[in-house]
Design a protein around this motif. Structure first.
Motif, short mmCIF file in Angstrom:
data_model
loop_
_atom_site.label_atom_id
_atom_site.label_comp_id
_atom_site.label_asym_id
_atom_site.label_seq_id
_atom_site.Cartn_x
_atom_site.Cartn_y
_atom_site.Cartn_z
N ARG A 300 40.26 40.98 47.14
CA ARG A 300 40.61 40.18 46.40
C ARG A 300 41.12 40.33 45.08
O ARG A 300 41.49 39.19 44.85
N GLN A 301 41.24 41.54 44.80
CA GLN A 301 42.46 42.17 43.75
C GLN A 301 43.72 41.50 44.63
O GLN A 301 44.81 40.85 43.68
N GLN A 304 44.26 38.32 43.27
CA GLN A 304 44.04 37.86 42.49
C GLN A 304 46.50 38.38 42.05
O GLN A 304 45.64 37.16 40.92
N VAL A 405 38.76 35.44 38.17
CA VAL A 405 40.10 34.55 38.57
C VAL A 405 39.96 33.85 37.52
O VAL A 405 40.77 33.76 36.73
N ILE A 408 42.10 36.04 35.28
CA ILE A 408 43.39 35.59 35.76
C ILE A 408 44.06 34.33 35.13
O ILE A 408 45.08 34.60 34.40
#
Ligand SMILES: Cc1ncc(COP(=O)(O)O)c(C=O)c1O
Ligand code: FES
Length: 477
Positions: A300-301, A304, A405, A408
């Motif tokens: 996930r990171q 991102q 998200v 971000i």
């Protein structure tokens, strides 16, 4: 506030807090006390020691709890040097190590004799193994003077901050006690594979200290499988509390250490003082959670940080950005080369402190936390061969467990606006763009003379850029 500074510190995970609270309430007894209340706490500490050991690929008895990675690094480096033979007093440190290691090494050689030499890094921040090899074996083996014949005084006590290692020859013949190379860099996320470093250090009879502070809980770390002799970590980089960390070292190495803090015999005599039981239990809980979530979080990171990069390229154009640190292009080196959560970017023509001061609602970092806010360019980026200007134009973004998200997207737009604003101020200062003042207004000083912090005025963007930011090319839903 959008918090993108998880390499400086992380919030405490709510589950970690829940694990800690009983230690501040009912389980307050001293784990060294033999009564049942004390022994109940001792069992919680044992559990935490096991959980930290599992995450580190070590045995529970190899974990020495400290106040953090800084104390652990000081204990490790001073401890090794205090008992090193007189002809083995050199310490090799990676050029991009954290001050916790660099300053501890310098202090240890000042106290115990010897010297610190710096191992170069490649332009992407990875350690230069051939330079490490050259520093470990300064005299070609065929002409080497046997180490036992080397006078201890040949070691001298000077530091070698240039990292050149100096000319090869007899004065270099003192042997290396310790090699310190970090697993993951706090500013760029650049990863080092500990295995070849361990192999080179051991071949030269040196111990290997690996600062795993930024890697721990984010990517797999196994001290036993990789040959790390001493590892240091901090709980607050992995959603645990501040003020708790560990030195992880196997028994033969621990036997060579001397304590820094004297008092009761806690932590098998290596770190006196009543244990910080809430912190330790929080560290254990953080380790347990990290072990369970690491793989998903990494995916996930990484998505991102990739999204952040794509959005910024979309807003600002590919030429306006440079990545500081390894870029995973699938060809250079196999496997991950950068921490999934970290992205260090240079914004060409935009001073990072000025950009930061236009970002009151986004927490990012120019340099490492200790250096942030100073005017000195990051020593890490300079060591990677970046110019002082490039280093001053660089910002570190580090996402975390609770980053979304949406955050971000919002951060990318805000950062892009801030960069355009600072670039246009600079353009005004350099005379490239006329200052957009209303007729009759007093003339404004050049941008470079103006304090940018606190500035809230609007400036027309650089020609060619519209105030409405373009839709990023690769915006994800
Ligand atoms: C790579 C690295 N090592 C060591 C430390 C020191 O950790 P602490 O301040 O918790 O002792 C940090 C913290 O910034 C770090 O990033
Ligand atoms: S403690 Fe890590 S940057 Fe200062």
């Amino acid at each position: 506030m959008i918090y993108l500074d998880h390499n400086a510190t992380t919030p405490v995970d709510p589950e970690v807090l829940n694990a800690m609270l009983p230690l501040l309430r009912e389980h307050f007894a001293n784990p060294a006390s033999p009564h049942p209340a004390g022994q109940a706490v001792a069992r919680l500490v044992d559990r935490a020691r096991r959980d930290v050991a599992v995450l580190a690929g070590a045995r529970p008895r190899d974990v020495v709890f400290t106040s953090g990675a800084t104390e652990a690094a000081n204990l490790a480096i001073a401890g090794v040097l205090a008992t090193a033979p007189p002809n083995r007093r050199r310490v090799l440190v990676g050029a991009t190590e954290h001050p916790a290691v660099l300053a501890a090494a310098q202090a240890a050689v000042e106290l115990h004799g010897g010297r610190v030499q710096t191992v170069r890094v490649h332009p992407d921040g990875a350690i230069d193994l051939s330079h490490l090899r050259a520093l470990l074996h300064p005299v070609p083996p065929s002409t080497a003077v046997p180490s036992t014949a080397v006078s201890p005084s040949a070691a001298g006590s000077a530091a070698d901050p240039e990292g050149s290692g100096g000319p090869r020859g007899r004065d270099q013949a003192d042997e290396v006690a310790l090699v310190a190379v970090m697993a993951a860099n706090n500013e760029t996320g650049a990863l080092n594979d500990p295995r070849p470093v361990a192999a080179l250090a051991h071949e030269a009879g040196a111990l290997f200290l690996c600062d795993v502070t930024q890697a721990f809980g984010r990517i797999p770390v196994s001290v036993t499988e990789t040959g790390i002799d001493l590892a240091v970590a901090s709980a607050h980089k992995m959603y645990g509390p501040k003020g708790t960390g560990a030195l992880i070292a196997g028994r033969p190495v621990r036997a060579r250490l001397t304590p820094l803090i004297h008092g009761g015999g806690q932590e098998r005599g290596l770190r006196a003082g009543t244990l910080n039981t809430p912190g330790i239990v929080g560290f254990g809980a953080a380790a347990r959670i990290a072990a369970a979530m690491m793989d998903d979080e990494a995916i996930r990171q990484r998505a991102q940080t990739d999204l952040l990069f794509d959005l910024l390229v979309g807003w600002l154009g590919a030429d306006a950005l440079e990545v500081n640190g390894p870029v995973e292009d699938g060809s250079a080196r196999p496997g991950p080369v950068r921490l999934p959560n970290t992205l260090n970017l240079r914004f060409v023509g935009a001073d990072a402190d000025a950009v930061q001061s236009c970002l009151p609602d986004v927490a990012v970092s120019a340099g490492s936390a200790c250096h942030g806010g100073g005017s000195e360019p990051s020593p890490v980026l300079l060591a990677m061969g970046r110019s002082a200007t490039a280093a001053r134009e660089s910002l570190r973004f580090s996402v975390g467990r609770f980053t979304t998200v949406d955050q971000i997207h919002a951060a990318a737009a805000t950062v892009a606006r801030a960069v355009l604003r600072v670039q246009s101020l600079r353009a005004v200062g350099s005379g490239e763009v006329p200052w957009p003042a209303e007729p009759g207004e007093p003339e404004l000083p050049a941008a470079s003379d103006r304090p940018v912090a606190g500035w809230t005025g609007e400036v027309s963007p650089t020609p060619g850029r519209t105030p409405e930011l373009p839709v990023p090319r690769s915006a994800l839903p």
